[in-house]
Scaffold this motif. Structure first.
Motif, PDB file in Angstrom:
ATOM      1  N   GLU A 134       0.835  -1.207   0.000  1.00 19.22           N
ATOM      2  CA  GLU A 134       0.000   0.000   0.000  1.00 19.22           C
ATOM      3  C   GLU A 134       0.868   1.254   0.000  1.00 19.22           C
ATOM      4  OE1 GLU A 134      -3.130   2.499  -0.105  1.00 19.22           O
ATOM      5  OE2 GLU A 134      -3.355   0.317  -0.193  1.00 19.22           O
ATOM      6  N   THR A 135       1.900   1.268   0.833  1.00 20.07           N
ATOM      7  CA  THR A 135       2.796   2.433   0.928  1.00 20.07           C
ATOM      8  C   THR A 135       3.533   2.676  -0.383  1.00 20.07           C
ATOM      9  OG1 THR A 135       3.133   2.075   3.292  1.00 20.07           O
ATOM     10  CG2 THR A 135       4.814   3.345   2.145  1.00 20.07           C
ATOM     11  N   VAL A 136       4.138   1.622  -0.910  1.00 19.14           N
ATOM     12  CA  VAL A 136       4.966   1.762  -2.111  1.00 19.14           C
ATOM     13  C   VAL A 136       4.130   2.206  -3.318  1.00 19.14           C
ATOM     14  CG1 VAL A 136       6.341   0.475  -3.788  1.00 19.14           C
ATOM     15  CG2 VAL A 136       6.739   0.149  -1.344  1.00 19.14           C
ATOM     16  N   TYR A 137       2.982   1.575  -3.540  1.00 23.37           N
ATOM     17  CA  TYR A 137       2.195   1.900  -4.738  1.00 23.37           C
ATOM     18  C   TYR A 137       1.433   3.217  -4.589  1.00 23.37           C
ATOM     19  CZ  TYR A 137       3.576  -2.675  -6.324  1.00 23.37           C
ATOM     20  OH  TYR A 137       4.337  -3.753  -6.727  1.00 23.37           O
ATOM     21  N   ARG A 138       1.134   3.598  -3.343  1.00 26.46           N
ATOM     22  CA  ARG A 138       0.530   4.920  -3.129  1.00 26.46           C
ATOM     23  C   ARG A 138       1.531   6.000  -3.534  1.00 26.46           C
ATOM     24  NH1 ARG A 138       0.171   7.561   1.901  1.00 26.46           N
ATOM     25  NH2 ARG A 138       0.636   5.562   2.910  1.00 26.46           N
ATOM     26  N   CYS A 139       2.786   5.779  -3.212  1.00 24.96           N
ATOM     27  CA  CYS A 139       3.842   6.719  -3.596  1.00 24.96           C
ATOM     28  C   CYS A 139       3.982   6.802  -5.115  1.00 24.96           C
ATOM     29  CB  CYS A 139       5.168   6.305  -2.962  1.00 24.96           C
ATOM     30  SG  CYS A 139       6.591   7.266  -3.502  1.00 24.96           S
ATOM     31  N   LEU A 140       4.073   5.633  -5.771  1.00 17.23           N
ATOM     32  CA  LEU A 140       4.266   5.617  -7.226  1.00 17.23           C
ATOM     33  C   LEU A 140       3.075   6.218  -7.963  1.00 17.23           C
ATOM     34  CD1 LEU A 140       5.963   2.118  -7.809  1.00 17.23           C
ATOM     35  CD2 LEU A 140       7.031   4.354  -7.455  1.00 17.23           C
ATOM     36  N   LEU A 141       1.877   5.863  -7.549  1.00 19.73           N
ATOM     37  CA  LEU A 141       0.674   6.417  -8.184  1.00 19.73           C
ATOM     38  C   LEU A 141       0.612   7.929  -7.969  1.00 19.73           C
ATOM     39  CD1 LEU A 141      -1.912   3.645  -7.200  1.00 19.73           C
ATOM     40  CD2 LEU A 141      -1.103   4.160  -9.515  1.00 19.73           C
TER      41      LEU A 141
ATOM     42  N   MET B 243       1.120  13.407 -10.356  1.00 19.85           N
ATOM     43  CA  MET B 243       1.758  14.731 -10.346  1.00 19.85           C
ATOM     44  C   MET B 243       2.574  14.978 -11.625  1.00 19.85           C
ATOM     45  SD  MET B 243       3.268  14.492  -6.449  1.00 19.85           S
ATOM     46  CE  MET B 243       4.571  15.662  -6.832  1.00 19.85           C
ATOM     47  N   ASN B 244       2.659  13.924 -12.467  1.00 16.92           N
ATOM     48  CA  ASN B 244       3.533  14.004 -13.639  1.00 16.92           C
ATOM     49  C   ASN B 244       4.963  14.368 -13.238  1.00 16.92           C
ATOM     50  OD1 ASN B 244       2.154  13.234 -15.989  1.00 16.92           O
ATOM     51  ND2 ASN B 244       0.953  15.132 -15.904  1.00 16.92           N
TER      52      ASN B 244
ATOM     53  N   ALA C  24      10.037   9.758 -16.652  1.00 16.83           N
ATOM     54  CA  ALA C  24      11.234   9.256 -17.345  1.00 16.83           C
ATOM     55  C   ALA C  24      11.440   7.763 -17.125  1.00 16.83           C
ATOM     56  CB  ALA C  24      12.465  10.033 -16.873  1.00 16.83           C
ATOM     57  N   ASN C  25      10.832   7.237 -16.066  1.00 15.68           N
ATOM     58  CA  ASN C  25      10.990   5.805 -15.737  1.00 15.68           C
ATOM     59  C   ASN C  25       9.700   5.016 -15.986  1.00 15.68           C
ATOM     60  OD1 ASN C  25      13.775   5.194 -14.302  1.00 15.68           O
ATOM     61  ND2 ASN C  25      13.134   7.229 -13.619  1.00 15.68           N
ATOM     62  N   LYS C  26       8.911   5.476 -16.981  1.00 22.75           N
ATOM     63  CA  LYS C  26       7.617   4.831 -17.262  1.00 22.75           C
ATOM     64  C   LYS C  26       7.767   3.346 -17.594  1.00 22.75           C
ATOM     65  CE  LYS C  26       4.213   8.252 -18.790  1.00 22.75           C
ATOM     66  NZ  LYS C  26       3.394   8.705 -19.941  1.00 22.75           N
ATOM     67  N   ALA C  27       8.791   3.016 -18.350  1.00 23.66           N
ATOM     68  CA  ALA C  27       8.962   1.609 -18.770  1.00 23.66           C
ATOM     69  C   ALA C  27       9.167   0.707 -17.541  1.00 23.66           C
ATOM     70  CB  ALA C  27      10.145   1.488 -19.721  1.00 23.66           C
ATOM     71  N   GLU C  28       9.958   1.197 -16.600  1.00 20.21           N
ATOM     72  CA  GLU C  28      10.216   0.420 -15.380  1.00 20.21           C
ATOM     73  C   GLU C  28       8.951   0.336 -14.532  1.00 20.21           C
ATOM     74  OE1 GLU C  28      13.341  -1.522 -12.938  1.00 20.21           O
ATOM     75  OE2 GLU C  28      12.544  -1.435 -14.953  1.00 20.21           O
ATOM     76  N   MET C  29       8.200   1.447 -14.503  1.00 19.17           N
ATOM     77  CA  MET C  29       6.928   1.452 -13.773  1.00 19.17           C
ATOM     78  C   MET C  29       5.966   0.438 -14.393  1.00 19.17           C
ATOM     79  SD  MET C  29       6.259   4.249 -11.508  1.00 19.17           S
ATOM     80  CE  MET C  29       6.802   5.907 -11.202  1.00 19.17           C
ATOM     81  N   ARG C  30       5.947   0.379 -15.730  1.00 15.50           N
ATOM     82  CA  ARG C  30       5.043  -0.551 -16.414  1.00 15.50           C
ATOM     83  C   ARG C  30       5.379  -1.990 -16.063  1.00 15.50           C
ATOM     84  NH1 ARG C  30       5.565   1.481 -21.090  1.00 15.50           N
ATOM     85  NH2 ARG C  30       7.121   0.068 -21.946  1.00 15.50           N
TER      86      ARG C  30
END
Length: 924
Positions: free
Chosen positions: A870-877, A882-883, A889-895
């Protein structure tokens, strides 16, 4: 007594005894030893013992002469005295510990002495280790000579060194007799043997002595013998490794990579006794080195699977034991590769063998395999249930244990596969269990109580119809008298590590012993556990039975035996659950720290809670550590279920109890023998140099965290009192378990009390503890330190921002940990990612995102600690919404991360998966 009135004459009496002990006539010497021995035993705990302490060496000299002459009665009399003196708090007595132990060791090694006398000598050595662990452990020469003697006894004996595992099992003895490995007609069949005596002593040394003194000397002897060309050496090496596994579990976990190859080699040894002892060691390590041992599942399971086909009955039965111990904590994916052949093999063994010991162990192994496989065991339930049903119908007395094991297996299968799958077998299992209660067999009753506990847990409300019949029976069992003080009968007191023998025939009158039906104690414990599980899982249906249950539990809480008290402490919190189910729909809504508002508990619930917490708070002061630990867990369970209003009436007493435990001044910590009239504790007091982690303290620290969770801001005023003793366990001189526990406790407090609660202690306590923990060599400490750093930053916000560079630098090395090394390593990496996530969310402008984000993303998705998803994905989302440039720049890794987290089999919870799936298109 006469001794009280003779105090003034003690100095002159001492001189008389000294002269008699030096007399040339052995009869005079023996009479002096006999008279003085009685006086020393009486005065062992009194200050006046110092008047006679100087006579211990001449008593030992006389005893040594008696040993050489073969005077067993005189030797036994001296050993009785040494046993009493072992606990003496007097330094004047303690100074003679070394010669006393050396005399006992000479008795242990003397093959001309009766085994009962040698066993008593071994017990005195073990008791001395328990009473004076640091003094004993620090004497390298003494410890070395004792260990070497014990190893030699095991390696020079022809007996099975794994026999300690089964020595109380009649089926084992019967099967060994059939194979010619045991004399069933031996009148002393239940007497101690050289091997059982040596193993019992080694077990006590491993459990009682500080690990910094005892671990390396034991392990070096084990490894040295395991590499020997002689099979009896290898047998002793691997057997002693198994014996020491419980007492030395903590350091052993850290050294598994070096030791396991030796154990695996022994499991494939050409000698059957070595293979048997390797199985024994594997079982012991599997039982006591969890969860680290689970990392070896791909090696252990095939080895054990092969050993199930061994031609030796002892190896077959011990292999089943390994499966039972190993599989109990194994996850489904661990057992999956061998599940089908394993179940088939065990079922085939069960049907083909005529050896009762193998049958019993095979049933236990099947039960453990089911627990490991969970729902994946469903296809096998019908077939296994069919086998168990046949065994549950056995009526012959010698088959009662096998019948009970089958019943136990049904209960474990129910736990594994759940209510729906097990429902067809519920009524038949209950019928067999209840039928067992009509048979005069304490063993069968104990198995029945265990299955009642498991089936109540699985079937829930569906178990309710039998409460009216079962609860009164169980209440009656719990209330039964399991023993009392009776006049001592003059008979052989034989048995492994048996009781001290009273060799004075003239003392028969006036001697009393505590006669205990130990089987009833175990049954009583089982009945208490069953009552607890029934209350916890049958909901409001249990309310009519609460009064009689609470009455008998309150009585049992004052039982003399720790086994019963500990079971009571574990069952008591469950008594609150039925009332919460009946009056609150199963859940009480409460606010942290809110004691000024209306009490959310009904009058009935309040009354039950007060009664339960009163008993638990009293048990927190018990002198048994296991009971105290369970009581702490019970208080935590109740207050977290019912809220701050539940805690208020006992808060002061609870806080005082916890503080005493943290500062190691509680009754269960002030020495082996309690406290004397002068207020000084008997035995030795642990200090900062005492390197053994006390698992009871983990429950204490968990309760401290719970105080923060329930009391909220009201607990902040107690931080100046509680933080110093908690931090004392985080010192580098403490063992890893202590350091991990302390830092974890600080993390929980930071999370529960928030920034306002810990602000005054941030720079002086929480920050230095987190930084030290992040630099710790132990993965569990680093994991908890990362969590602590993260929640502190989350609560403090900009207040912690000046320390971000220091914290990020300390967290950075955690991302280089090899997560494949084990659960602790993977969890350390996961918590590092969660800590950075919290820091980003708390103060994004103070995190150098271009450097930090790529490193964090590479560690995702989480491998072990799923609670941080919950903590980690709340941060990433949040970063994506916020763009944030570095996130974009790290969209591929996020995907990649989101795709893995939402894939089938991912342990991310469903709600979070849906949020991630919605975000995926934007990452294309």
């Amino acid at each position: 007594t006469v001794a009280v009135h003779l105090k003034a004459q003690f100095p002159s009496m001492a001189a008389t005894f000294a002269a008699a002990l030096a007399d040339s006539d052995p009869k005079v010497q023996n009479s002096a030893v006999k008279a003085l021995g009685g006086l020393l035993s009486y005065l062992a705990d009194e200050k006046e013992v110092e008047c006679f302490a100087a006579l211990v060496p001449p008593v030992l000299n006389v005893a040594e002469g008696c040993r050489k002459r073969g005077d067993a009665d005189a030797v036994s009399a001296v050993l009785d005295v040494l046993y009493d003196l072992a606990y003496s708090p007097s330094p004047a007595v303690s100074v003679h510990m070394v010669p006393a132990v050396k005399f006992c060791l000479a008795c242990v090694q003397d093959s001309d002495l009766e085994m009962g006398v040698r066993d008593t000598a071994a017990l005195v050595i073990a008791t001395t280790a328990e009473a004076k662990p640091k003094t004993f452990g620090k004497d390298e020469g003494l410890l070395s000579s004792v260990l070497e003697a014990l190893f030699n006894l095991i390696e020079n004996s022809r007996e099975s060194a794994a026999g300690a595992l089964f020595e109380s099992n009649p089926a084992w003895k019967e099967d060994m007799a059939e194979d010619g490995e045991y004399d069933a007609d031996d009148e002393d069949g239940d007497s101690p043997t050289e091997t059982s005596m040596a193993q019992g002593t080694l077990d006590m040394l491993a459990c009682e002595l500080p690990k910094k003194y005892v671990f390396q000397p034991i392990m070096s002897r084990c490894v040295g013998r395991l590499t020997s060309p002689h099979p009896h050496h290898r047998k002793a090496g691997v057997a002693c490794l198994g014996v020491a596994a419980e007492g030395c579990a903590e350091p052993l976990r850290e050294h598994l990579p070096e030791l396991m190859p030796h154990v695996f080699a022994a499991a494939g040894d050409a000698d059957a006794q070595v293979r048997e002892c390797a199985c024994f060691a594997l079982g012991q390590i599997s039982e006591h080195c969890q969860p680290e041992i689970l990392g070896y599942s791909s090696q252990i399971l095939p080895i054990v699977f092969a050993l199930l086909d061994d031609t030796t009955v002892a190896v077959q039965a011990t292999s089943c034991y390994v499966l039972e111990m190993f599989c109990e904590r194994l996850e489904p994916e661990g057992v999956r590769p061998l599940l089908d052949p394993l179940v088939r093999k065990l079922a085939a063994m069960l049907e083909s063998t005529t050896k009762r010991s193998v049958q019993e162990m095979a049933v236990a192994a099947l039960a453990a395999t089911a627990v490991a496989a969970e729902e994946e065991f469903a296809p096998y339930v019908g077939g296994v249930a069919s086998l168990m049903t046949k065994l549950m119908a056995l009526n012959e007395e010698r088959m009662h244990t096998l019948r009970g094991r089958a019943l136990e297996c049904m209960g474990h299968m129910a736990i594994a596969v759940g209510r729906e799958t097990f429902r067809p077998y519920f009524s038949e299992t209950m019928r067999c269990a209840c039928e067992g209660l009509t048979i005069d067999s304490t063993d069968l009753h104990e198995f029945a109580y265990a299955v009642f506990a498991n089936l109540a847990k699985v079937m829930g409300e569906e178990f309710s119809p039998v409460l009216g019949e079962l609860v009164p029976h169980l209440v009656k069992v719990v209330g039964e008298d399991e023993g009392g003080i009776e006049a001592q009968e003059k008979e052989a007191q034989a048995g492994h590590f048996g009781a001290l023998d009273d060799s004075d025939e003239e003392d028969e009158a006036g001697h009393y012993v505590l006669n205990v039906r130990t089987a009833l104690l175990e049954a009583k414990k089982g009945a208490i556990t069953a009552l607890g599980e029934m209350a916890a899982h049958t909901g409001a249906s249990y309310v009519p039975h609460l009064e009689e249950t609470m009455t008998v539990l309150a009585h049992a809480a004052n039982n003399w035996h720790p086994l019963v008290k500990s079971a009571v402490a574990e069952a008591l919190p469950s008594m609150v659950v039925p009332s919460v189910a009946a009056n609150h729909g199963g859940e009480i809504s409460w606010e942290k720290g809110d004691v000024g508002g209306a009490n959310p508990m009904s009058a009935h619930t309040q009354a039950v809670v007060q009664a339960v917490l009163a008993e638990l708070t009293a048990l927190m002061k018990d002198d048994d550590k296991d009971t105290v630990g369970k009581a702490c867990e019970g208080v935590q369970s109740v207050v977290e279920l019912c809220g701050p209003h539940a805690l208020v009436p006992v808060a002061s007493e609870c806080l005082a109890n916890v503080y005493a435990l943290l500062t190691r001044t509680a009754a269960c910590q002030t020495g082996v023998g309690g406290v004397g009239e002068d207020g000084l504790p008997f035995g030795e007091i642990p200090d900062d140099d005492d390197d053994d982690h006390d698992t009871m303290l983990t429950s204490v620290c968990d309760l401290v965290g719970s105080f923060g969770r329930v009391m909220g801001p009201h607990f902040v005023q107690y931080l100046p009192q509680f933080l110093p003793p908690v931090c004392a366990y985080a010192k580098t001189s403490r063992p890893p378990g202590d350091r991990s526990m302390a830092v974890g406790c600080l993390g929980e407090l930071a999370q529960e009390l928030g920034g306002e609660g810990i602000r005054d202690h941030w720079s002086g306590v929480f920050l230095p503890a987190a930084l030290a923990g992040l630099a710790d060599p132990d993965d569990n400490v680093r994991r908890n330190a990362a969590f602590c750093a993260g929640v502190c930053c989350e609560g403090l916000g900009e207040t912690a921002a000046p320390q971000y560079p220091q914290l990020l630098q300390a967290i950075s090395p955690l991302f280089s940990i090899d997560a494949a090394r084990g659960d602790a390593a993977a969890a350390a990496v996961d918590n590092a990612a969660a800590a950075v996530s919290r820091m980003i969310m708390a103060s994004p402008g103070n995190v150098p995102m271009p450097q930090v984000l790529p490193v964090m993303l590479k560690a995702l998705p989480l491998k072990s600690d799923q609670t941080e998803n919950e903590t980690v994905y709340r941060c990433l989302l949040g970063l994506l919404q916020m763009n944030q440039p570095d996130a974009v720049a790290n969209k591929a890794e996020m995907r990649r991360i989101f795709a893995e987290a939402t894939a089938e089999g991912s342990r991310v919870d469903d709600d979070l998966k849906e949020k991630l799936k919605l975000a995926l298109p934007a990452l294309a």
